[in-house]
Enzyme design. Sequence first.
Site, PDB file in Angstrom:
ATOM      1  N   GLU A  26      15.707 -23.335  23.124  1.00  0.00           N
ATOM      2  CA  GLU A  26      16.042 -22.646  24.372  1.00  0.00           C
ATOM      3  C   GLU A  26      15.952 -21.135  24.192  1.00  0.00           C
ATOM      4  OE1 GLU A  26      19.270 -24.999  26.827  1.00  0.00           O
ATOM      5  OE2 GLU A  26      19.926 -24.757  24.740  1.00  0.00           O
ATOM      6  N   TYR A  58      21.041  -5.972  49.323  1.00  0.00           N
ATOM      7  CA  TYR A  58      20.730  -7.229  48.647  1.00  0.00           C
ATOM      8  C   TYR A  58      19.368  -7.231  47.972  1.00  0.00           C
ATOM      9  CZ  TYR A  58      19.161  -8.091  53.472  1.00  0.00           C
ATOM     10  OH  TYR A  58      18.597  -7.973  54.718  1.00  0.00           O
ATOM     11  N   GLU A  78      28.034 -20.427  31.673  1.00  0.00           N
ATOM     12  CA  GLU A  78      29.319 -19.925  32.149  1.00  0.00           C
ATOM     13  C   GLU A  78      29.438 -18.422  31.874  1.00  0.00           C
ATOM     14  OE1 GLU A  78      28.735 -22.709  30.481  1.00  0.00           O
ATOM     15  OE2 GLU A  78      30.196 -24.270  30.993  1.00  0.00           O
ATOM     16  N   LYS A 104      20.704 -24.526  36.043  1.00  0.00           N
ATOM     17  CA  LYS A 104      19.882 -24.712  34.840  1.00  0.00           C
ATOM     18  C   LYS A 104      19.180 -26.073  34.977  1.00  0.00           C
ATOM     19  CE  LYS A 104      20.128 -24.441  29.795  1.00  0.00           C
ATOM     20  NZ  LYS A 104      21.015 -24.243  28.628  1.00  0.00           N
TER      21      LYS A 104
END
Length: 125
Positions: A26, A58, A78, A104
Amino acid sequence: MADALRDRIRLTGLKATGYHGVFDHERRDGQEFTVDLVLHTDLRPAAAADDLTLTAHYGELAEQVCAIIASDPVNLIETLAERIATHVLDAFPMIDAVDVTVHKPHAPIPVPFGDVEILIHRERA
């Protein structure tokens, strides 16, 4: 202002490649992450003055969040969600609270699945 009465800006589907995860592959290969945001604020001052400086820009926020996704790898999404929430509250003083969802969809899970999502809510202290 009570949460039920707050105005909201919703920004969904921000995508960038990140190198987050606990596995070597990863960190080495990276994968696409998607982030959704809900910004809790009072939009009346910006609307009354028709003034962008009184609300969250934004477009700039989208670029900033994608840069956070692409930078400094972390083990946990997290942690990534927390980084994004902290940035929103630090960079946009008119935002009272933020909901951050980190998706994910290519997590290394050995069974069929649709998505993994972490959703956090953070309020200004």
